[in-house]
Design a protein around this motif. Structure first.
Motif, short mmCIF file in Angstrom:
data_model
loop_
_atom_site.label_atom_id
_atom_site.label_comp_id
_atom_site.label_asym_id
_atom_site.label_seq_id
_atom_site.Cartn_x
_atom_site.Cartn_y
_atom_site.Cartn_z
N GLN A 156 37.08 34.50 21.08
CA GLN A 156 37.44 35.47 22.20
C GLN A 156 36.75 36.92 21.83
OE1 GLN A 156 41.44 35.93 22.61
NE2 GLN A 156 41.85 33.97 23.10
N SER A 157 36.20 37.08 20.60
CA SER A 157 35.59 38.46 20.21
C SER A 157 34.30 38.45 20.83
CB SER A 157 35.60 38.86 18.95
OG SER A 157 35.09 37.93 18.09
N LEU A 158 33.53 37.16 20.75
CA LEU A 158 32.29 36.93 21.18
C LEU A 158 32.09 37.29 22.72
CD1 LEU A 158 31.18 33.60 19.38
CD2 LEU A 158 30.79 36.18 18.61
N ALA A 159 33.27 37.11 23.44
CA ALA A 159 33.13 37.32 24.88
C ALA A 159 33.47 38.74 25.38
CB ALA A 159 34.18 36.44 25.74
N ILE A 160 33.47 39.59 24.46
CA ILE A 160 34.11 40.99 24.73
C ILE A 160 32.91 41.72 25.46
CG2 ILE A 160 34.41 43.40 23.88
CD1 ILE A 160 36.35 41.97 21.74
N PRO A 161 31.59 41.44 24.92
CA PRO A 161 30.56 42.28 25.75
C PRO A 161 30.36 42.08 27.03
CG PRO A 161 29.84 41.56 23.63
CD PRO A 161 31.20 40.91 23.74
N PHE A 162 30.48 40.57 27.39
CA PHE A 162 30.56 40.05 28.68
C PHE A 162 31.87 40.64 29.78
CE2 PHE A 162 32.05 36.58 31.96
CZ PHE A 162 30.95 36.89 32.57
N LYS A 163 32.91 40.44 29.14
CA LYS A 163 34.08 41.15 29.70
C LYS A 163 33.96 42.66 29.97
CE LYS A 163 37.35 37.63 28.03
NZ LYS A 163 38.77 37.72 27.10
N LEU A 164 33.63 43.30 29.09
CA LEU A 164 33.33 44.71 29.20
C LEU A 164 32.43 44.91 30.40
CD1 LEU A 164 33.52 46.03 25.55
CD2 LEU A 164 35.29 46.40 27.43
N ALA A 165 31.38 43.95 30.51
CA ALA A 165 30.37 44.34 31.65
C ALA A 165 31.02 44.19 32.96
CB ALA A 165 29.10 43.34 31.64
N GLN A 166 31.84 43.14 32.99
CA GLN A 166 32.84 42.88 34.28
C GLN A 166 33.61 43.91 34.46
OE1 GLN A 166 34.47 38.84 33.49
NE2 GLN A 166 33.26 38.06 35.02
N PHE A 167 34.37 44.39 33.59
CA PHE A 167 35.07 45.45 33.73
C PHE A 167 34.45 46.74 34.53
CE2 PHE A 167 37.15 49.73 32.29
CZ PHE A 167 38.30 49.37 32.36
N MET A 168 33.25 46.78 33.90
CA MET A 168 32.68 48.36 34.40
C MET A 168 32.09 48.01 35.66
SD MET A 168 33.09 50.29 32.04
CE MET A 168 32.11 51.87 32.80
N ARG A 169 31.73 46.80 36.02
CA ARG A 169 31.39 46.64 37.38
C ARG A 169 32.60 46.67 38.35
NH1 ARG A 169 30.90 40.35 39.62
NH2 ARG A 169 30.54 40.78 41.94
N TYR A 170 33.49 46.25 38.17
CA TYR A 170 34.66 46.40 39.20
C TYR A 170 35.20 47.85 39.14
CZ TYR A 170 34.67 41.60 39.93
OH TYR A 170 34.42 40.28 40.25
N PHE A 171 35.17 48.45 37.95
CA PHE A 171 35.64 49.96 38.03
C PHE A 171 34.55 50.70 38.85
CE2 PHE A 171 34.64 54.28 35.93
CZ PHE A 171 35.95 54.75 35.98
N TYR A 172 33.33 50.65 38.54
CA TYR A 172 32.50 51.42 39.57
C TYR A 172 32.55 51.09 41.11
CZ TYR A 172 30.47 53.69 35.39
OH TYR A 172 30.52 54.25 34.42
N GLN A 173 32.80 49.98 41.19
CA GLN A 173 33.11 49.54 42.67
C GLN A 173 34.55 49.95 43.43
OE1 GLN A 173 32.89 45.25 43.10
NE2 GLN A 173 33.57 45.10 45.12
N TYR A 174 35.59 50.02 42.57
CA TYR A 174 36.67 50.48 43.09
C TYR A 174 37.43 51.94 42.75
CZ TYR A 174 36.94 45.79 45.08
OH TYR A 174 36.68 44.48 45.70
N LYS A 175 36.49 52.49 41.74
CA LYS A 175 37.26 53.57 41.18
C LYS A 175 37.57 54.71 42.19
CE LYS A 175 33.13 56.32 39.87
NZ LYS A 175 32.42 56.93 38.94
N ASN A 176 37.00 54.90 43.31
CA ASN A 176 37.33 55.90 44.13
C ASN A 176 37.81 55.35 45.60
OD1 ASN A 176 36.07 58.31 42.79
ND2 ASN A 176 34.04 57.59 43.03
N VAL A 177 38.21 54.25 45.43
CA VAL A 177 39.01 53.69 46.67
C VAL A 177 40.44 53.55 46.20
CG1 VAL A 177 39.32 51.25 47.84
CG2 VAL A 177 37.03 51.92 47.11
N THR A 178 41.39 54.23 47.21
CA THR A 178 42.73 54.05 47.05
C THR A 178 43.17 52.70 47.31
OG1 THR A 178 43.39 54.64 49.23
CG2 THR A 178 42.92 56.43 47.79
N ILE A 179 44.44 52.32 46.74
CA ILE A 179 45.16 51.03 46.93
C ILE A 179 45.58 51.09 48.63
CG2 ILE A 179 47.40 51.96 46.41
CD1 ILE A 179 48.30 49.33 45.18
#
Length: 510
Positions: A156-179
Protein backbone atom coordinates in the motif's frame (compact mmCIF):
# COMPACT_ATOMS: atom_id res chain seq x y z
CA UNK A 1 22.34 18.72 17.93
CA UNK A 2 21.22 15.13 17.61
CA UNK A 3 18.31 14.35 15.34
CA UNK A 4 15.40 12.55 16.91
CA UNK A 5 15.16 8.92 15.84
CA UNK A 6 11.40 9.11 15.29
CA UNK A 7 9.95 12.30 13.77
CA UNK A 8 6.57 11.40 15.30
CA UNK A 9 7.91 10.95 18.84
CA UNK A 10 6.31 13.99 20.45
CA UNK A 11 7.66 13.04 23.89
CA UNK A 12 11.28 13.61 22.76
CA UNK A 13 12.96 16.75 24.07
CA UNK A 14 16.43 18.26 23.96
CA UNK A 15 15.59 21.00 26.44
CA UNK A 16 13.52 20.29 29.55
CA UNK A 17 13.71 23.46 31.60
CA UNK A 18 11.08 25.68 30.00
CA UNK A 19 8.19 27.21 31.90
CA UNK A 20 5.08 26.98 29.74
CA UNK A 21 1.68 28.62 30.32
CA UNK A 22 -1.24 27.12 28.37
CA UNK A 23 -4.53 29.02 28.18
CA UNK A 24 -7.54 26.71 27.84
CA UNK A 25 -8.05 23.10 28.95
CA UNK A 26 -9.86 21.91 25.85
CA UNK A 27 -8.68 18.84 23.96
CA UNK A 28 -5.79 20.78 22.41
CA UNK A 29 -4.60 22.29 25.67
CA UNK A 30 -4.92 19.02 27.58
CA UNK A 31 -3.09 17.04 24.90
CA UNK A 32 -0.26 19.57 24.67
CA UNK A 33 0.04 19.83 28.46
CA UNK A 34 0.57 16.08 28.67
CA UNK A 35 3.12 16.02 25.85
CA UNK A 36 5.12 18.85 27.41
CA UNK A 37 5.14 17.38 30.91
CA UNK A 38 6.34 14.12 29.35
CA UNK A 39 9.18 16.13 27.86
CA UNK A 40 10.01 17.46 31.30
CA UNK A 41 8.79 21.05 31.01
CA UNK A 42 7.15 22.97 33.84
CA UNK A 43 3.60 23.42 32.62
CA UNK A 44 0.67 25.35 34.05
CA UNK A 45 -2.71 24.92 32.36
CA UNK A 46 -5.29 27.67 32.98
CA UNK A 47 -9.00 27.01 32.51
CA UNK A 48 -11.73 29.60 33.07
CA UNK A 49 -14.40 27.07 33.98
CA UNK A 50 -14.81 24.66 36.88
CA UNK A 51 -14.01 21.57 34.81
CA UNK A 52 -11.71 20.81 31.86
CA UNK A 53 -12.84 19.97 28.35
CA UNK A 54 -13.74 23.15 26.50
CA UNK A 55 -15.70 22.00 23.44
CA UNK A 56 -15.07 18.35 24.36
CA UNK A 57 -16.94 18.43 27.65
CA UNK A 58 -20.29 17.60 29.18
CA UNK A 59 -22.52 18.41 32.14
CA UNK A 60 -25.21 16.84 34.31
CA UNK A 61 -28.63 18.19 35.22
CA UNK A 62 -30.93 16.28 37.54
CA UNK A 63 -28.87 13.15 36.97
CA UNK A 64 -28.97 13.41 33.16
CA UNK A 65 -25.65 13.80 31.32
CA UNK A 66 -25.46 15.93 28.16
CA UNK A 67 -22.62 16.89 25.84
CA UNK A 68 -21.81 20.59 26.02
CA UNK A 69 -19.89 20.68 22.75
CA UNK A 70 -18.95 18.19 20.07
CA UNK A 71 -20.72 14.82 19.88
CA UNK A 72 -18.08 13.01 17.86
CA UNK A 73 -14.81 13.26 15.98
CA UNK A 74 -13.01 11.91 12.92
CA UNK A 75 -9.43 10.86 12.03
CA UNK A 76 -9.64 8.02 14.52
CA UNK A 77 -6.21 6.53 13.79
CA UNK A 78 -4.49 9.85 14.45
CA UNK A 79 -6.46 10.53 17.63
CA UNK A 80 -5.98 7.01 19.01
CA UNK A 81 -2.23 7.14 18.33
CA UNK A 82 -1.99 10.43 20.24
CA UNK A 83 -3.75 8.92 23.23
CA UNK A 84 -1.42 5.90 23.07
CA UNK A 85 1.55 8.29 23.09
CA UNK A 86 0.20 9.75 26.32
CA UNK A 87 -0.49 6.37 27.92
CA UNK A 88 -4.24 6.91 28.30
CA UNK A 89 -5.71 5.04 25.32
CA UNK A 90 -6.95 2.13 27.47
CA UNK A 91 -8.70 4.53 29.89
CA UNK A 92 -10.97 6.08 27.25
CA UNK A 93 -13.79 4.06 25.73
CA UNK A 94 -13.87 5.22 22.12
CA UNK A 95 -16.69 3.70 20.09
CA UNK A 96 -17.96 4.13 16.51
CA UNK A 97 -20.73 6.67 16.01
CA UNK A 98 -23.39 5.31 13.64
CA UNK A 99 -26.33 7.32 12.39
CA UNK A 100 -29.94 6.83 11.43
CA UNK A 101 -31.08 9.01 8.50
CA UNK A 102 -34.67 10.22 8.30
CA UNK A 103 -36.78 12.31 5.92
CA UNK A 104 -40.35 12.11 4.63
CA UNK A 105 -39.00 9.89 1.82
CA UNK A 106 -36.70 7.50 3.71
CA UNK A 107 -35.73 6.12 7.09
CA UNK A 108 -32.64 3.96 7.37
CA UNK A 109 -29.29 3.32 9.03
CA UNK A 110 -26.84 2.71 6.18
CA UNK A 111 -23.53 1.34 7.44
CA UNK A 112 -21.52 2.31 4.37
CA UNK A 113 -21.56 4.41 1.23
CA UNK A 114 -23.07 1.68 -0.93
CA UNK A 115 -26.04 1.28 1.41
CA UNK A 116 -26.46 5.06 1.52
CA UNK A 117 -26.62 5.19 -2.28
CA UNK A 118 -29.20 2.43 -2.30
CA UNK A 119 -31.28 4.30 0.28
CA UNK A 120 -31.39 7.42 -1.90
CA UNK A 121 -32.05 5.57 -5.16
CA UNK A 122 -35.01 3.75 -3.61
CA UNK A 123 -36.37 6.96 -2.08
CA UNK A 124 -36.01 9.12 -5.21
CA UNK A 125 -36.52 6.94 -8.31
CA UNK A 126 -37.43 10.04 -10.33
CA UNK A 127 -33.96 11.45 -9.60
CA UNK A 128 -32.01 8.38 -10.77
CA UNK A 129 -30.23 10.22 -13.58
CA UNK A 130 -29.10 13.05 -11.31
CA UNK A 131 -28.09 10.65 -8.54
CA UNK A 132 -26.06 8.53 -10.92
CA UNK A 133 -24.08 11.57 -12.05
CA UNK A 134 -23.76 12.83 -8.47
CA UNK A 135 -22.35 9.49 -7.32
CA UNK A 136 -19.98 9.34 -10.28
CA UNK A 137 -18.46 12.70 -9.37
CA UNK A 138 -18.54 12.17 -5.60
CA UNK A 139 -16.90 8.75 -5.41
CA UNK A 140 -13.46 9.97 -6.53
CA UNK A 141 -13.62 12.53 -3.70
CA UNK A 142 -14.29 9.71 -1.24
CA UNK A 143 -11.57 7.50 -2.66
CA UNK A 144 -9.01 10.28 -2.49
CA UNK A 145 -9.41 10.23 1.29
CA UNK A 146 -7.58 6.92 1.29
CA UNK A 147 -4.50 8.87 0.24
CA UNK A 148 -4.53 10.45 3.68
CA UNK A 149 -4.81 7.14 5.56
CA UNK A 150 -1.64 5.45 6.93
CA UNK A 151 -0.63 2.50 4.71
CA UNK A 152 -1.34 -0.91 6.26
CA UNK A 153 1.35 -2.71 4.25
CA UNK A 154 4.46 -2.15 2.16
CA UNK A 155 2.42 -2.77 -0.98
CA UNK A 156 0.00 0.00 0.00
CA UNK A 157 2.88 2.37 0.70
CA UNK A 158 4.04 1.96 -2.91
CA UNK A 159 0.72 3.40 -4.07
CA UNK A 160 1.04 6.57 -1.98
CA UNK A 161 2.58 8.78 -4.73
CA UNK A 162 -0.20 7.81 -7.15
CA UNK A 163 -2.87 8.45 -4.52
CA UNK A 164 -1.38 11.81 -3.62
CA UNK A 165 -1.36 12.81 -7.28
CA UNK A 166 -5.06 11.95 -7.47
CA UNK A 167 -5.68 13.86 -4.26
CA UNK A 168 -4.08 17.02 -5.62
CA UNK A 169 -5.96 16.70 -8.90
CA UNK A 170 -9.36 16.73 -7.21
CA UNK A 171 -8.25 19.27 -4.65
CA UNK A 172 -7.44 21.85 -7.30
CA UNK A 173 -10.57 20.97 -9.25
CA UNK A 174 -12.96 21.54 -6.35
CA UNK A 175 -11.17 23.62 -3.71
CA UNK A 176 -13.04 26.83 -4.63
CA UNK A 177 -16.39 25.16 -5.36
CA UNK A 178 -18.92 25.15 -2.50
CA UNK A 179 -20.93 22.04 -1.70
CA UNK A 180 -24.05 24.07 -2.56
CA UNK A 181 -22.79 24.82 -6.07
CA UNK A 182 -21.52 21.26 -6.49
CA UNK A 183 -24.93 19.81 -5.56
CA UNK A 184 -26.66 22.28 -7.87
CA UNK A 185 -24.85 20.73 -10.85
CA UNK A 186 -26.95 17.58 -10.50
CA UNK A 187 -30.28 18.58 -8.93
CA UNK A 188 -32.80 21.37 -9.29
CA UNK A 189 -32.12 24.02 -6.63
CA UNK A 190 -34.68 23.93 -3.80
CA UNK A 191 -35.73 20.36 -4.68
CA UNK A 192 -35.88 17.98 -1.68
CA UNK A 193 -32.81 16.01 -2.76
CA UNK A 194 -30.85 19.20 -3.43
CA UNK A 195 -31.79 20.53 0.02
CA UNK A 196 -30.70 17.28 1.62
CA UNK A 197 -27.39 16.67 -0.15
CA UNK A 198 -26.09 20.23 0.12
CA UNK A 199 -26.13 19.72 3.90
CA UNK A 200 -23.75 16.74 3.95
CA UNK A 201 -21.24 18.77 5.91
CA UNK A 202 -20.86 22.38 6.94
CA UNK A 203 -22.88 25.02 5.07
CA UNK A 204 -21.17 26.02 1.82
CA UNK A 205 -18.00 24.11 2.67
CA UNK A 206 -15.48 23.45 -0.08
CA UNK A 207 -16.70 20.62 -2.32
CA UNK A 208 -13.36 18.79 -2.08
CA UNK A 209 -14.19 18.24 1.62
CA UNK A 210 -17.35 16.34 0.64
CA UNK A 211 -15.38 13.12 0.24
CA UNK A 212 -13.98 13.57 3.73
CA UNK A 213 -17.44 14.26 5.18
CA UNK A 214 -18.91 11.10 3.63
CA UNK A 215 -15.87 8.98 4.50
CA UNK A 216 -16.10 10.21 8.09
CA UNK A 217 -19.82 9.55 8.46
CA UNK A 218 -19.55 5.93 7.37
CA UNK A 219 -16.00 4.82 8.13
CA UNK A 220 -14.24 7.15 10.55
CA UNK A 221 -16.74 8.61 13.03
CA UNK A 222 -16.22 8.08 16.76
CA UNK A 223 -17.50 9.20 20.13
CA UNK A 224 -16.77 8.38 23.76
CA UNK A 225 -19.06 5.83 25.40
CA UNK A 226 -18.79 7.50 28.81
CA UNK A 227 -19.28 11.00 27.42
CA UNK A 228 -16.76 13.53 26.17
CA UNK A 229 -16.22 14.83 29.70
CA UNK A 230 -14.68 11.49 30.69
CA UNK A 231 -12.02 11.97 27.99
CA UNK A 232 -11.13 15.42 29.30
CA UNK A 233 -11.05 14.12 32.87
CA UNK A 234 -8.65 11.30 31.95
CA UNK A 235 -6.26 13.72 30.26
CA UNK A 236 -6.51 16.18 33.16
CA UNK A 237 -5.67 13.47 35.71
CA UNK A 238 -2.76 12.20 33.61
CA UNK A 239 -1.42 15.76 33.43
CA UNK A 240 -1.63 16.15 37.21
CA UNK A 241 0.09 12.81 37.76
CA UNK A 242 2.95 13.95 35.54
CA UNK A 243 3.49 16.95 37.80
CA UNK A 244 1.59 19.53 35.79
CA UNK A 245 -0.47 22.28 37.42
CA UNK A 246 -4.11 22.59 36.36
CA UNK A 247 -5.79 25.78 37.57
CA UNK A 248 -9.53 25.63 37.12
CA UNK A 249 -11.84 28.64 37.48
CA UNK A 250 -8.82 30.78 36.58
CA UNK A 251 -9.46 32.96 33.53
CA UNK A 252 -6.42 34.61 31.99
CA UNK A 253 -6.83 38.38 31.83
CA UNK A 254 -3.88 39.26 29.63
CA UNK A 255 -1.09 37.72 27.60
CA UNK A 256 1.98 39.68 28.62
CA UNK A 257 4.64 40.72 26.12
CA UNK A 258 7.97 42.54 26.15
CA UNK A 259 9.76 43.64 23.00
CA UNK A 260 7.37 41.66 20.79
CA UNK A 261 7.84 38.45 22.76
CA UNK A 262 5.36 36.65 25.03
CA UNK A 263 6.69 36.58 28.59
CA UNK A 264 3.74 35.37 30.66
CA UNK A 265 0.11 35.86 31.60
CA UNK A 266 -1.85 37.99 34.03
CA UNK A 267 -4.21 36.31 36.53
CA UNK A 268 -6.28 38.45 38.91
CA UNK A 269 -3.85 41.31 38.41
CA UNK A 270 -0.82 39.12 39.14
CA UNK A 271 1.91 38.75 36.53
CA UNK A 272 3.05 35.14 36.05
CA UNK A 273 6.16 34.73 33.96
CA UNK A 274 6.64 32.04 31.31
CA UNK A 275 9.18 31.17 28.63
CA UNK A 276 6.39 30.02 26.30
CA UNK A 277 2.71 30.96 26.17
CA UNK A 278 0.25 28.79 24.25
CA UNK A 279 -3.26 29.96 23.52
CA UNK A 280 -5.34 26.80 23.32
CA UNK A 281 -8.50 28.83 22.84
CA UNK A 282 -10.37 31.05 20.41
CA UNK A 283 -8.11 32.85 17.91
CA UNK A 284 -10.11 36.06 17.80
CA UNK A 285 -10.24 36.47 21.58
CA UNK A 286 -6.55 35.66 21.88
CA UNK A 287 -5.55 38.70 19.84
CA UNK A 288 -8.51 41.05 20.14
CA UNK A 289 -9.04 40.70 23.90
CA UNK A 290 -6.06 39.10 25.68
CA UNK A 291 -2.96 40.50 23.97
CA UNK A 292 -1.61 43.34 26.11
CA UNK A 293 -0.15 45.25 23.14
CA UNK A 294 -2.56 45.07 20.18
CA UNK A 295 -0.14 47.20 18.17
CA UNK A 296 1.99 44.08 17.75
CA UNK A 297 -0.49 43.11 15.05
CA UNK A 298 -0.29 44.84 11.69
CA UNK A 299 -3.48 46.79 10.99
CA UNK A 300 -4.50 44.55 8.09
CA UNK A 301 -4.03 41.41 10.20
CA UNK A 302 -6.05 42.93 13.04
CA UNK A 303 -8.90 43.65 10.63
CA UNK A 304 -8.63 40.18 9.13
CA UNK A 305 -8.90 38.54 12.56
CA UNK A 306 -11.86 40.72 13.47
CA UNK A 307 -13.78 40.22 10.24
CA UNK A 308 -13.12 36.62 9.13
CA UNK A 309 -16.24 34.48 9.46
CA UNK A 310 -16.34 31.61 11.92
CA UNK A 311 -18.07 28.25 11.54
CA UNK A 312 -21.78 28.12 12.26
CA UNK A 313 -23.15 27.74 15.78
CA UNK A 314 -26.04 25.55 16.89
CA UNK A 315 -29.12 25.70 19.07
CA UNK A 316 -29.66 22.69 21.32
CA UNK A 317 -32.57 21.54 23.47
CA UNK A 318 -31.71 19.19 26.35
CA UNK A 319 -34.40 16.79 27.53
CA UNK A 320 -34.60 14.46 30.49
CA UNK A 321 -37.27 11.86 29.66
CA UNK A 322 -39.29 9.51 31.82
CA UNK A 323 -38.85 6.74 29.26
CA UNK A 324 -37.00 3.50 30.10
CA UNK A 325 -33.79 2.79 28.20
CA UNK A 326 -35.10 -0.27 26.33
CA UNK A 327 -38.24 1.50 25.18
CA UNK A 328 -36.35 4.59 24.06
CA UNK A 329 -33.93 2.40 22.12
CA UNK A 330 -36.90 0.94 20.22
CA UNK A 331 -38.05 4.47 19.42
CA UNK A 332 -34.75 6.03 18.37
CA UNK A 333 -33.01 2.81 17.19
CA UNK A 334 -29.57 4.46 17.26
CA UNK A 335 -28.19 7.15 19.58
CA UNK A 336 -27.67 9.54 16.66
CA UNK A 337 -30.44 10.50 14.21
CA UNK A 338 -30.25 13.02 11.36
CA UNK A 339 -33.56 14.40 10.08
CA UNK A 340 -33.92 16.55 6.98
CA UNK A 341 -37.39 17.41 5.76
CA UNK A 342 -35.97 18.52 2.41
CA UNK A 343 -39.09 20.26 1.22
CA UNK A 344 -38.57 23.58 2.97
CA UNK A 345 -35.00 24.54 2.15
CA UNK A 346 -34.05 26.51 5.25
CA UNK A 347 -31.56 29.26 4.41
CA UNK A 348 -28.85 29.28 7.08
CA UNK A 349 -27.57 32.56 5.66
CA UNK A 350 -30.82 34.40 6.39
CA UNK A 351 -30.40 35.75 9.90
CA UNK A 352 -33.75 37.56 9.70
CA UNK A 353 -35.94 34.54 8.97
CA UNK A 354 -38.07 34.30 12.11
CA UNK A 355 -39.36 30.87 10.99
CA UNK A 356 -35.95 29.39 10.22
CA UNK A 357 -36.06 26.73 12.95
CA UNK A 358 -39.38 25.46 11.62
CA UNK A 359 -37.51 24.36 8.50
CA UNK A 360 -33.97 23.54 9.62
CA UNK A 361 -32.54 20.03 9.64
CA UNK A 362 -32.41 18.37 13.05
CA UNK A 363 -29.82 16.28 14.84
CA UNK A 364 -31.10 14.04 17.63
CA UNK A 365 -28.60 12.53 20.04
CA UNK A 366 -29.17 10.45 23.15
CA UNK A 367 -26.16 10.10 25.48
CA UNK A 368 -28.11 7.57 27.53
CA UNK A 369 -28.55 5.27 24.52
CA UNK A 370 -24.79 5.32 24.14
CA UNK A 371 -24.44 4.49 27.83
CA UNK A 372 -27.41 3.85 30.13
CA UNK A 373 -25.48 5.14 33.15
CA UNK A 374 -25.61 8.66 31.68
CA UNK A 375 -29.23 8.98 32.83
CA UNK A 376 -31.10 8.02 36.01
CA UNK A 377 -32.40 4.47 36.14
CA UNK A 378 -35.38 3.81 33.84
CA UNK A 379 -35.00 7.23 32.23
CA UNK A 380 -33.46 8.57 29.01
CA UNK A 381 -31.83 11.72 27.69
CA UNK A 382 -32.18 13.48 24.35
CA UNK A 383 -30.45 16.42 22.68
CA UNK A 384 -32.21 18.15 19.76
CA UNK A 385 -29.92 20.42 17.74
CA UNK A 386 -30.13 22.61 14.65
CA UNK A 387 -27.52 24.75 12.92
CA UNK A 388 -28.26 28.40 13.63
CA UNK A 389 -27.91 31.34 11.23
CA UNK A 390 -25.09 33.70 12.15
CA UNK A 391 -26.32 36.13 14.83
CA UNK A 392 -29.95 35.17 14.19
CA UNK A 393 -32.62 37.81 14.91
CA UNK A 394 -30.26 40.64 15.79
CA UNK A 395 -27.92 38.25 17.59
CA UNK A 396 -30.67 36.73 19.71
CA UNK A 397 -32.42 39.88 20.79
CA UNK A 398 -29.83 42.61 20.46
CA UNK A 399 -28.66 42.32 24.05
CA UNK A 400 -32.15 42.75 25.53
CA UNK A 401 -32.55 39.98 28.11
CA UNK A 402 -36.33 39.69 27.82
CA UNK A 403 -36.10 39.38 24.03
CA UNK A 404 -33.32 36.81 24.32
CA UNK A 405 -35.36 34.66 26.69
CA UNK A 406 -38.42 34.97 24.46
CA UNK A 407 -36.51 33.81 21.38
CA UNK A 408 -34.85 30.99 23.31
CA UNK A 409 -38.23 29.79 24.63
CA UNK A 410 -39.81 30.00 21.18
CA UNK A 411 -37.07 27.98 19.45
CA UNK A 412 -37.12 25.42 22.26
CA UNK A 413 -40.85 24.91 21.72
CA UNK A 414 -40.42 24.66 17.94
CA UNK A 415 -37.68 22.01 18.11
CA UNK A 416 -39.48 20.04 20.80
CA UNK A 417 -42.68 20.05 18.75
CA UNK A 418 -40.85 18.93 15.61
CA UNK A 419 -39.02 16.16 17.47
CA UNK A 420 -42.31 15.00 18.95
CA UNK A 421 -43.65 14.41 15.45
CA UNK A 422 -40.80 11.98 14.89
CA UNK A 423 -41.01 10.49 18.40
CA UNK A 424 -44.60 11.07 19.57
CA UNK A 425 -44.12 9.49 23.00
CA UNK A 426 -41.67 12.14 24.21
CA UNK A 427 -44.31 14.89 24.52
CA UNK A 428 -45.72 13.63 27.80
CA UNK A 429 -42.47 12.22 29.15
CA UNK A 430 -40.41 15.38 29.62
CA UNK A 431 -39.06 15.70 33.16
CA UNK A 432 -36.37 18.23 32.47
CA UNK A 433 -35.81 20.74 29.69
CA UNK A 434 -33.13 23.32 29.06
CA UNK A 435 -31.62 24.91 25.97
CA UNK A 436 -28.44 26.51 24.66
CA UNK A 437 -28.17 29.23 22.02
CA UNK A 438 -24.92 30.02 20.18
CA UNK A 439 -24.40 32.69 22.86
CA UNK A 440 -24.61 29.97 25.52
CA UNK A 441 -21.99 27.93 23.69
CA UNK A 442 -19.78 30.99 23.42
CA UNK A 443 -20.08 31.63 27.16
CA UNK A 444 -19.11 28.08 28.10
CA UNK A 445 -16.62 27.17 25.37
CA UNK A 446 -15.13 30.57 24.60
CA UNK A 447 -15.64 30.12 20.85
CA UNK A 448 -16.63 33.35 19.09
CA UNK A 449 -20.34 33.33 18.22
CA UNK A 450 -20.54 29.74 19.48
CA UNK A 451 -18.48 28.46 16.53
CA UNK A 452 -18.59 24.68 16.32
CA UNK A 453 -15.32 24.16 14.44
CA UNK A 454 -13.04 27.23 14.25
CA UNK A 455 -13.26 29.40 11.13
CA UNK A 456 -15.79 29.14 8.30
CA UNK A 457 -15.54 26.12 6.01
CA UNK A 458 -16.57 28.25 3.04
CA UNK A 459 -13.57 28.39 0.62
CA UNK A 460 -14.34 32.04 -0.09
CA UNK A 461 -14.10 33.03 3.59
CA UNK A 462 -10.66 31.74 4.45
CA UNK A 463 -8.45 32.95 7.24
CA UNK A 464 -5.63 30.57 6.34
CA UNK A 465 -4.58 29.97 2.76
CA UNK A 466 -4.06 26.28 3.57
CA UNK A 467 -7.32 25.00 5.07
CA UNK A 468 -5.93 21.78 6.58
CA UNK A 469 -2.48 22.40 8.04
CA UNK A 470 -1.96 23.43 11.67
CA UNK A 471 -0.70 27.03 11.83
CA UNK A 472 0.80 27.31 15.31
CA UNK A 473 2.98 30.40 14.83
CA UNK A 474 1.77 33.92 15.54
CA UNK A 475 3.19 37.42 14.99
CA UNK A 476 4.26 37.39 18.66
CA UNK A 477 7.42 35.43 19.42
CA UNK A 478 7.01 32.55 21.89
CA UNK A 479 3.21 32.73 21.57
CA UNK A 480 1.66 29.73 19.84
CA UNK A 481 -1.87 28.68 18.88
CA UNK A 482 -2.56 25.22 20.34
CA UNK A 483 -6.26 24.74 19.70
CA UNK A 484 -8.54 23.80 16.81
CA UNK A 485 -8.21 27.44 15.71
CA UNK A 486 -4.74 26.64 14.36
CA UNK A 487 -6.47 25.28 11.25
CA UNK A 488 -9.27 26.68 9.12
CA UNK A 489 -11.75 23.90 9.77
CA UNK A 490 -10.65 23.00 13.29
CA UNK A 491 -12.21 19.98 14.95
CA UNK A 492 -10.72 17.52 17.42
CA UNK A 493 -8.00 16.37 14.97
CA UNK A 494 -7.09 20.01 14.32
CA UNK A 495 -6.62 20.65 18.04
CA UNK A 496 -4.55 17.50 18.58
CA UNK A 497 -2.51 18.21 15.45
CA UNK A 498 -1.65 21.67 16.80
CA UNK A 499 -0.62 20.16 20.14
CA UNK A 500 1.67 17.67 18.40
CA UNK A 501 3.24 20.34 16.22
CA UNK A 502 4.01 22.56 19.22
CA UNK A 503 5.36 19.59 21.20
CA UNK A 504 7.63 18.74 18.31
CA UNK A 505 8.77 22.38 18.01
CA UNK A 506 9.55 22.75 21.70
CA UNK A 507 11.04 19.27 21.90
CA UNK A 508 13.55 20.05 19.16
CA UNK A 509 14.91 23.00 21.09
CA UNK A 510 14.51 25.19 17.99
Amino acid sequence: MNKRADPYDYTYCERTDMKVSIIGAGIGGLTLANYLTQQGHQVTLFEAHSSPGGYTAGFRRHGFYFESGTLSFESGSMVFKAMEDLGVRDKIRFVPQKSRWMSPRFDGAPENWEQFKELLLNAYPEEQAGLTQYFRHTEPLIKMMTALQPPASFKQSLAIPFKLAQFMRYFYQYKNVTITDFTGRFFTPSSPLYNFLKELGYPDMSAWLLGGAIYTLFYDYYTVEDGMQSWADVLAEAFRQRGGTLRLKTPVERILTENGRAVGVMINGERLSADIVVSAMDYKKTFLQLLDHPELLAADLHDKIANTAVSEGIFTVYLGLNIPHSRFQQMLKLPHVLFNDGSFGADVHNSHDADYFQKASLSLYSPSLMNASLAPRDKSSLMISAVAPYRWMNNWGGGVRAEYESLKKRVTSVLLERAAKLLPDISNAVEFVDAATPLTYERYTGNSDGATSAFSWNPHKRFYKNMISAHIDTPVKNLYIGSCWSSQIGGVPGAIGAAQKIAKRLGSGK
